[in-house]
Design a protein around this motif. Structure first.
Motif, PDB file in Angstrom:
ATOM      1  N   ALA A 262       0.852  -1.496  -0.152  1.00 49.34           N
ATOM      2  CA  ALA A 262      -0.557   0.057  -0.042  1.00 49.34           C
ATOM      3  C   ALA A 262       0.885   1.248   0.165  1.00 49.34           C
ATOM      4  O   ALA A 262       0.152   2.214  -1.269  1.00 49.34           O
ATOM      5  N   GLY A 263       1.725   1.522   0.746  1.00 48.23           N
ATOM      6  CA  GLY A 263       3.313   2.592   0.993  1.00 48.23           C
ATOM      7  C   GLY A 263       4.037   2.590  -0.947  1.00 48.23           C
ATOM      8  O   GLY A 263       3.963   3.621  -1.048  1.00 48.23           O
ATOM      9  N   ALA A 264       4.107   1.263  -0.974  1.00 55.59           N
ATOM     10  CA  ALA A 264       4.452   1.489  -2.789  1.00 55.59           C
ATOM     11  C   ALA A 264       3.340   1.649  -3.447  1.00 55.59           C
ATOM     12  O   ALA A 264       3.786   2.887  -4.186  1.00 55.59           O
ATOM     13  N   GLN A 265       2.580   2.021  -3.511  1.00 52.71           N
ATOM     14  CA  GLN A 265       0.688   3.067  -4.451  1.00 52.71           C
ATOM     15  C   GLN A 265       1.141   4.397  -3.848  1.00 52.71           C
ATOM     16  O   GLN A 265       0.768   5.097  -5.154  1.00 52.71           O
ATOM     17  N   ALA A 266       0.974   4.550  -3.122  1.00 48.71           N
ATOM     18  CA  ALA A 266       1.056   5.511  -2.599  1.00 48.71           C
ATOM     19  C   ALA A 266       2.321   6.221  -2.861  1.00 48.71           C
ATOM     20  O   ALA A 266       2.545   7.715  -3.375  1.00 48.71           O
ATOM     21  N   MET A 267       3.076   5.536  -2.775  1.00 48.13           N
ATOM     22  CA  MET A 267       4.527   6.911  -3.338  1.00 48.13           C
ATOM     23  C   MET A 267       5.112   6.776  -5.111  1.00 48.13           C
ATOM     24  O   MET A 267       4.549   7.673  -5.684  1.00 48.13           O
ATOM     25  N   ALA A 268       3.807   6.205  -5.661  1.00 51.06           N
ATOM     26  CA  ALA A 268       3.802   5.456  -7.014  1.00 51.06           C
ATOM     27  C   ALA A 268       2.824   7.010  -6.881  1.00 51.06           C
ATOM     28  O   ALA A 268       3.163   7.081  -8.100  1.00 51.06           O
ATOM     29  N   GLU A 269       1.834   6.795  -6.878  1.00 51.28           N
ATOM     30  CA  GLU A 269       0.630   7.821  -7.013  1.00 51.28           C
ATOM     31  C   GLU A 269       1.432   8.986  -6.751  1.00 51.28           C
ATOM     32  O   GLU A 269       0.695   9.980  -7.122  1.00 51.28           O
ATOM     33  N   GLU A 270       2.575   9.022  -6.234  1.00 58.06           N
ATOM     34  CA  GLU A 270       3.165  10.388  -5.744  1.00 58.06           C
ATOM     35  C   GLU A 270       3.868  11.258  -6.541  1.00 58.06           C
ATOM     36  O   GLU A 270       5.366  11.545  -6.580  1.00 58.06           O
ATOM     37  N   GLY A 271       4.276  10.066  -7.549  1.00 59.31           N
ATOM     38  CA  GLY A 271       5.309   9.686  -8.855  1.00 59.31           C
ATOM     39  C   GLY A 271       6.575   9.617  -8.585  1.00 59.31           C
ATOM     40  O   GLY A 271       7.680   9.347  -9.858  1.00 59.31           O
ATOM     41  N   ALA A 272       6.544   8.547  -7.403  1.00 56.41           N
ATOM     42  CA  ALA A 272       8.031   7.860  -7.200  1.00 56.41           C
ATOM     43  C   ALA A 272       7.777   6.769  -8.134  1.00 56.41           C
ATOM     44  O   ALA A 272       7.376   6.316  -8.654  1.00 56.41           O
ATOM     45  N   SER A 273       8.947   6.560  -8.778  1.00 59.03           N
ATOM     46  CA  SER A 273       9.697   5.264  -9.391  1.00 59.03           C
ATOM     47  C   SER A 273       9.357   4.284  -9.304  1.00 59.03           C
ATOM     48  O   SER A 273      10.001   4.550  -8.028  1.00 59.03           O
ATOM     49  N   TYR A 274       9.510   3.652  -9.627  1.00 57.00           N
ATOM     50  CA  TYR A 274       9.654   1.870  -9.251  1.00 57.00           C
ATOM     51  C   TYR A 274      11.698   1.644  -8.011  1.00 57.00           C
ATOM     52  O   TYR A 274      11.419   0.913  -6.545  1.00 57.00           O
ATOM     53  N   ARG A 275      12.255   2.518  -8.711  1.00 54.93           N
ATOM     54  CA  ARG A 275      13.896   2.138  -8.034  1.00 54.93           C
ATOM     55  C   ARG A 275      13.429   2.914  -7.060  1.00 54.93           C
ATOM     56  O   ARG A 275      14.400   2.437  -5.910  1.00 54.93           O
ATOM     57  N   GLU A 276      12.666   3.887  -7.306  1.00 53.83           N
ATOM     58  CA  GLU A 276      12.896   5.030  -5.597  1.00 53.83           C
ATOM     59  C   GLU A 276      12.494   4.364  -4.746  1.00 53.83           C
ATOM     60  O   GLU A 276      12.325   4.243  -3.671  1.00 53.83           O
ATOM     61  N   ILE A 277      10.560   3.673  -5.148  1.00 51.14           N
ATOM     62  CA  ILE A 277       9.656   2.915  -4.294  1.00 51.14           C
ATOM     63  C   ILE A 277      10.968   2.118  -3.575  1.00 51.14           C
ATOM     64  O   ILE A 277      11.045   1.541  -2.122  1.00 51.14           O
ATOM     65  N   LEU A 278      11.536   0.680  -4.258  1.00 47.27           N
ATOM     66  CA  LEU A 278      12.996  -0.153  -3.614  1.00 47.27           C
ATOM     67  C   LEU A 278      13.587   0.789  -2.300  1.00 47.27           C
ATOM     68  O   LEU A 278      13.468  -0.062  -1.626  1.00 47.27           O
ATOM     69  N   SER A 279      14.350   1.504  -2.871  1.00 49.99           N
ATOM     70  CA  SER A 279      15.640   1.889  -2.030  1.00 49.99           C
ATOM     71  C   SER A 279      14.870   2.334  -1.114  1.00 49.99           C
ATOM     72  O   SER A 279      15.848   2.562  -0.047  1.00 49.99           O
ATOM     73  N   TYR A 280      13.899   3.110  -0.837  1.00 46.01           N
ATOM     74  CA  TYR A 280      13.066   3.531   0.005  1.00 46.01           C
ATOM     75  C   TYR A 280      13.176   2.108   1.204  1.00 46.01           C
ATOM     76  O   TYR A 280      13.159   2.856   2.611  1.00 46.01           O
ATOM     77  N   TYR A 281      12.232   1.217   1.028  1.00 51.05           N
ATOM     78  CA  TYR A 281      11.363   0.594   1.659  1.00 51.05           C
ATOM     79  C   TYR A 281      12.503  -0.615   1.711  1.00 51.05           C
ATOM     80  O   TYR A 281      13.023  -1.171   3.524  1.00 51.05           O
ATOM     81  N   TYR A 282      13.722  -0.810   1.162  1.00 48.12           N
ATOM     82  CA  TYR A 282      15.504  -1.490   1.378  1.00 48.12           C
ATOM     83  C   TYR A 282      16.515  -0.604   1.771  1.00 48.12           C
ATOM     84  O   TYR A 282      16.884  -0.340   0.080  1.00 48.12           O
ATOM     85  N   THR A 283      16.678  -0.988   3.051  1.00 48.93           N
ATOM     86  CA  THR A 283      17.707   0.356   2.757  1.00 48.93           C
ATOM     87  C   THR A 283      19.277   0.089   2.540  1.00 48.93           C
ATOM     88  O   THR A 283      19.818  -0.996   2.909  1.00 48.93           O
ATOM     89  N   GLY A 284      19.696   0.741   1.955  1.00 46.32           N
ATOM     90  CA  GLY A 284      20.955   0.322   1.190  1.00 46.32           C
ATOM     91  C   GLY A 284      21.172  -0.623   0.246  1.00 46.32           C
ATOM     92  O   GLY A 284      22.568  -1.092  -0.391  1.00 46.32           O
ATOM     93  N   VAL A 285      20.206  -1.184  -0.541  1.00 46.92           N
ATOM     94  CA  VAL A 285      20.045  -2.392  -1.581  1.00 46.92           C
ATOM     95  C   VAL A 285      20.079  -1.420  -3.129  1.00 46.92           C
ATOM     96  O   VAL A 285      20.504  -0.272  -3.564  1.00 46.92           O
TER      97      VAL A 285
END
Length: 295
Positions: A262-285
């Motif tokens: 659900a957070g990924a969906q909220a970020m996407a709706e705000e214009g975040a890319s999938y890379r930004e979503i993944l980098s946010y939820y998985y620290t330092g990957v």
């Protein structure tokens, strides 16, 4: 149960994986990307934004090749969501989506194609991917749920989830049913329906407000155990009492570790890319193309 670091990794440059189909009770070899499409179709609502679906595709792909299935040792992954990841084939997708099948199939397939071969790594190796439906506002540090601390599975704030299904839920039990259910699971609790207020106390919460320890009469259990006993959606809950009932208000759905869908969906709706979503939820990957040997 998730697979933790230390499991033997599969070979790099993988194109085909072995999937144990728990419904058919058969081991099936299939193209990795075919598996990923079917896992994403089962694990995330197809109505979600394309960027959220891409994030899920990378997560599903990583989960598929990071280690061996713990239940079926000859398989890379199985189709049991309690062990590896959920999975639905094309016939099941048609039944699930009906007239929207072509739309949703193509939408998910595009997410898979546009992230083809990409996985998440930490220190050059595929990570243990964990994700869940709704965090309730903040994800959880992995060691508070699955015991082993991992640097890339740290709790983070997860904004914009309020409109998601099961962001908030409520379950109600009669006082006697609650006492009987808990006593059946924990006989040493010795709960009495008429005095639950004095016998139940939340002792410790995590930073994400999830229950870590709760007193149940004459015993203490962790929040995860009580969640399982009562079939709650989350360990983020509060308990209230009326003269006749026990009311449990929950926030979130799932274990709370890793990416909140659900957070990924909220970020996407705000214009975040999938890379930004993944980098946010998985620290330092690092997101890499595993087909090129992880480079």
């Amino acid at each position: 149960m998730p697979r933790f670091a230390g499991d033997k990794p599969v070979e790099r440059s993988i194109e085909t994986i072995s999937v144990y189909d728990t419904k058919a009770q058969a081991l099936v070899d299939m193209p990795l990307e075919t598996y990923v499409q079917r896992a994403v179709a089962a694990e995330m609502p197809a109505s979600y934004d394309a960027q959220a679906l891409k994030a899920q595709a990378v997560a599903a792909r990583t989960r598929a090749i990071a280690g061996r299935c713990v239940r079926y040792s000859k398989a890379n992954v199985c189709t049991d969501s309690g062990c590896c990841q959920a999975y639905i084939d094309q016939n099941e997708q048609q039944n699930k989506w009906g007239e929207s099948y072509s739309l949703y199939y193509n939408k998910i397939n595009n997410a898979v194609i546009e992230t083809s071969g990409e996985i998440l790594t930490f220190d050059g190796e595929p990570i243990l991917v964990l994700y869940h439906a709704v965090s309730g506002g903040r994800t959880e540090d992995v060691e508070l749920v699955f015991a082993q601390a991992l640097p890339y599975l740290r709790g983070v704030e997860s904004k914009g989830e309020e409109g998601a299904s099961r962001y908030e839920s409520r379950q109600t039990f009669t006082r006697q049913a609650f006492a009987d259910g808990v006593n059946a699971a924990y006989p040493q609790a010795r709960l009495r329906a008429e005095s639950l207020e004095e016998q139940i106390e939340i002792l410790e919460r995590s930073e994400s407000d999830r229950v870590l320890t709760i007193r149940l009469g004459d015993t203490q259990v962790d929040g995860r155990a009580l969640r399982s006993t009562l079939n709650l959606y989350s360990t983020n809950f509060i308990i209230a009492f009326t003269p006749d009932t026990v009311d449990i208000k929950e926030r979130g759905y799932g274990h709370g570790v890793g990416m909140s869908q659900a957070g990924a969906q909220a970020m996407a709706e705000e214009g975040a890319s999938y890379r930004e979503i993944l980098s946010y939820y998985y620290t330092g990957v690092t997101i890499v193309s595993w087909s090129s040997g992880g480079k």
